[in-house]
Design an enzyme around this catalytic site. Structure first.
Site, PDB file in Angstrom:
ATOM      1  N   GLU A 155      -1.714  13.112 -10.416  1.00  0.00           N
ATOM      2  CA  GLU A 155      -1.725  13.325  -8.961  1.00  0.00           C
ATOM      3  C   GLU A 155      -1.802  14.822  -8.649  1.00  0.00           C
ATOM      4  O   GLU A 155      -2.543  15.253  -7.779  1.00  0.00           O
ATOM      5  CB  GLU A 155      -0.449  12.715  -8.360  1.00  0.00           C
ATOM      6  CG  GLU A 155      -0.409  12.692  -6.850  1.00  0.00           C
ATOM      7  CD  GLU A 155       0.831  11.961  -6.323  1.00  0.00           C
ATOM      8  OE1 GLU A 155       1.775  11.728  -7.120  1.00  0.00           O
ATOM      9  OE2 GLU A 155       0.859  11.624  -5.126  1.00  0.00           O
ATOM     10  N   TRP A 177       3.905  18.653  -2.499  1.00  0.00           N
ATOM     11  CA  TRP A 177       3.031  19.542  -1.741  1.00  0.00           C
ATOM     12  C   TRP A 177       3.660  20.927  -1.531  1.00  0.00           C
ATOM     13  O   TRP A 177       3.278  21.649  -0.620  1.00  0.00           O
ATOM     14  CB  TRP A 177       2.662  18.907  -0.401  1.00  0.00           C
ATOM     15  CG  TRP A 177       1.692  17.767  -0.565  1.00  0.00           C
ATOM     16  CD1 TRP A 177       2.006  16.441  -0.701  1.00  0.00           C
ATOM     17  CD2 TRP A 177       0.269  17.844  -0.666  1.00  0.00           C
ATOM     18  NE1 TRP A 177       0.859  15.688  -0.862  1.00  0.00           N
ATOM     19  CE2 TRP A 177      -0.221  16.528  -0.839  1.00  0.00           C
ATOM     20  CE3 TRP A 177      -0.654  18.898  -0.617  1.00  0.00           C
ATOM     21  CZ2 TRP A 177      -1.590  16.240  -0.972  1.00  0.00           C
ATOM     22  CZ3 TRP A 177      -2.008  18.612  -0.742  1.00  0.00           C
ATOM     23  CH2 TRP A 177      -2.459  17.294  -0.915  1.00  0.00           C
ATOM     24  N   ASP A 202       2.381  15.590   2.736  1.00  0.00           N
ATOM     25  CA  ASP A 202       3.623  15.097   3.305  1.00  0.00           C
ATOM     26  C   ASP A 202       4.742  16.137   3.464  1.00  0.00           C
ATOM     27  O   ASP A 202       5.253  16.339   4.548  1.00  0.00           O
ATOM     28  CB  ASP A 202       4.147  13.937   2.458  1.00  0.00           C
ATOM     29  CG  ASP A 202       3.079  12.880   2.204  1.00  0.00           C
ATOM     30  OD1 ASP A 202       1.944  13.057   2.661  1.00  0.00           O
ATOM     31  OD2 ASP A 202       3.396  11.874   1.567  1.00  0.00           O
TER      32      ASP A 202
HETATM   33  C1  2M8 Z   1       0.780  10.692  -0.519  1.00  0.00           C
HETATM   34  O1  2M8 Z   1       1.313  10.131   0.673  1.00  0.00           O
HETATM   35  C2  2M8 Z   1       2.020   8.868   0.721  1.00  0.00           C
HETATM   36  C3  2M8 Z   1       2.264   8.571   2.187  1.00  0.00           C
HETATM   37  O2  2M8 Z   1       1.038   8.390   2.843  1.00  0.00           O
HETATM   38  C4  2M8 Z   1       3.347   8.860  -0.007  1.00  0.00           C
HETATM   39  O3  2M8 Z   1       3.831   9.906  -0.437  1.00  0.00           O
HETATM   40  O4  2M8 Z   1       3.928   7.756  -0.125  1.00  0.00           O
HETATM   41  C5  2M8 Z   1      -0.043  11.929  -0.077  1.00  0.00           C
HETATM   42  O5  2M8 Z   1      -0.334  12.757  -1.176  1.00  0.00           O
HETATM   43  C6  2M8 Z   1      -1.324  11.481   0.624  1.00  0.00           C
HETATM   44  O6  2M8 Z   1      -2.144  12.577   0.908  1.00  0.00           O
HETATM   45  C7  2M8 Z   1      -2.098  10.471  -0.206  1.00  0.00           C
HETATM   46  O7  2M8 Z   1      -3.171   9.975   0.539  1.00  0.00           O
HETATM   47  C8  2M8 Z   1      -1.209   9.306  -0.656  1.00  0.00           C
HETATM   48  C9  2M8 Z   1      -1.919   8.393  -1.660  1.00  0.00           C
HETATM   49  O8  2M8 Z   1      -2.524   9.137  -2.687  1.00  0.00           O
HETATM   50  O9  2M8 Z   1      -0.009   9.785  -1.276  1.00  0.00           O
END
Ligand code: 2M8
Length: 451
Positions: free
Chosen positions: A413, A370, A180
């Site tokens: 995470e 990220w 993101d």
């Molecule tokens: C994160 O993304 C979501 C949006 O899609 C968020 O931040 O709310 C990212 O790390 C993404 O790659 C991942 O798939 C998701 C769920 O783990 O979280």
């Protein structure tokens, strides 16, 4: 959030770690799906689900199949596979179904709440992994036949709606990259100049659940929300979005995953008695275009900003993904491996991993999502890439360090590259899934040096 129990290094054997990883997946089970993390992400996410299915492929075939079946229940009639399928009974999340309003598209599935954007296409690879490890080959063959038209439609959507004709596919939102707030998107997002009236009204939930400094900034979220509102206002019409969207990027990792997924779709088609040719030809084309994004000075591939008509100058660990898909020549791969080791860190006493941004970059932040932390998914890709090109010693180092990170720090995470401490969501499903794959992947385990 309750603190996770750290586990003592080395005293935990591989079998016990497998048990702990399976317990994380079970704890995140919500009906037929596994959510990424119970508080932060309480629904089904697209590429997380594919990795979870890859893990279950080793131990519980029916669960692996069920995970993907549930995800594809949210597929749109134009082939789009949404990045979130909202689970009945799942907790609050922004943006939820009321914000997406996907019923504005004639393609959205009736009665199924989803988002209206995509994530990296790793699903055909997950289906192939299920078929390869199947304890019940007949059930796997039925599943393959069931999934082929859905995968064909999903890849068809990408190659039809997300291309400008050169074989590369494009993303229209940073969330579509899966990374993101990666610095790779900074320039493209900075060019979206918003006045207060442009930003739809919204309330973030993520920042109520954990440290705000580990999440994207308010300016970034304004742009995320603005882009979703734009797609919504355009009725999710791909042609209109392609013209109007201010964020249009040909991302290295997304395209690398598509190359591999097209190859895997070709294999699935062949197993099913269908013609693999069209999928292989697409893979060849995307791979050639991706290899055209080679940056010889830095020895990696870089993304392309379609609106600015320029390559993206920031390269991150995700730019090593072409190794995973077999894209570079052996000579280029050897140079990439040097770049991998040069950008690696050693958070523990054994092996190395690659952080999401080099600590030498002035934008590097140890725990900000990220923009620096070590992510299991990126290192899993790097591990597979190194292994594919025969760099077994380096692959073994990544595998060992990644397993140690989780064994010592718990299922988080992401991890601080300096201390190895876990951050972000706890009890994290794809961290558990990828560790399971590393521990149970007998196809590669014999290639690895002893830990
Ligand atoms: C994160 O993304 C979501 C949006 O899609 C968020 O931040 O709310 C990212 O790390 C993404 O790659 C991942 O798939 C998701 C769920 O783990 O979280």
């Amino acid at each position: 959030m309750a603190s996770q129990q750290p586990v003592a290094s080395r005293t935990v054997g591989a079998d016990e770690l497998v048990g702990r990883a399976l317990a994380v997946l079970e704890a995140n089970q919500l009906g037929p799906v596994t959510v990424p993390s119970p508080q932060l992400y309480p629904h089904q996410w697209s590429w997380d689900a594919a990795f979870i299915a890859m893990a279950y492929a080793h131990v519980e075939q029916s669960r692996a199949e069920g995970e993907l079946r549930a995800l594809f229940a949210g597929q749109w009639s134009n082939g789009l596979l949404p990045h979130i399928v909202f689970a009945p009974g799942g907790g609050p999340y922004f943006p939820g179904p009321d914000f997406w309003q996907v019923d504005r598209s004639p393609h959205a599935p009736p009665g199924q709440a989803t988002s209206g954007i995509v994530q990296p296409p790793v699903h055909a690879s997950a289906v192939l992994q299920i078929c390869r490890h199947a304890r019940d080959p007949e059930a796997a063959a039925r599943f393959r036949t069931e999934m082929l038209p859905k995968l064909d439609a999903w890849h068809g959507y990408l190659h039809r709606e997300r291309t400008r004709g050169n074989g590369l596919v494009e993303i229209w939102h940073p969330w579509e990259s899966g990374m993101d707030n990666s610095p790779m998107w900074d320039d493209a997002l900075a060019r979206i100049v918003l006045t207060p009236g442009d930003v739809p009204s919204y309330e973030r939930i993520d920042v109520q659940l954990g440290p705000i400094e580990e999440r994207p900034t308010g300016d970034e979220y304004d742009r995320y929300a603005y882009l979703v509102a734009l797609f919504r206002d355009l009725g999710y019409d791909p042609a209109a979005i392609r013209d109007a969207c201010p964020f249009v990027v040909q991302d290295v990792m997304f395209n690398a995953m598509l190359v591999q997924a097209d190859r895997d779709l070709a294999t699935l088609a062949q197993l099913d008695g269908a013609d693999p040719g069209p999928y292989d030809r697409r893979a060849d084309r995307t791979a050639a275009a991706l290899d055209g994004l080679w940056d010889d000075d830095r020895a990696l591939h870089v993304g392309y900003d379609v609106r600015r008509q320029a390559t993206i100058t920031t390269g991150t660990a995700a730019c090593f993904a072409p190794l995973y898909a077999g894209v570079p020549s052996a000579a280029r791969a050897a140079r990439m491996v040097e770049a991998v080791t040069a950008s690696s860190v050693r958070p523990g006493s054994r092996g190395f991993v690659v952080p999401s941004l080099s600590p030498d970059d002035p934008r590097f932040l140890r725990t900000r999502y990220w923009r620096g932390p070590v992510w299991p998914v990126i290192n899993w890709l790097v591990y597979r890439g190194l292994s594919r090109y025969g760099f077994q010693s380096e692959a073994g180092q990544v595998r060992t360090a990644l397993i140690d990170l989780v064994r010592d720090g718990g299922f988080y995470e992401h991890y601080d590259p300096m201390t190895g401490r876990g951050h972000g969501g706890e009890q994290f499903a794809w961290t558990a899934a990828l560790i399971l794959d590393l521990l149970l992947d007998e196809d590669r385990a014999h290639l690895m040096p002893p830990e």
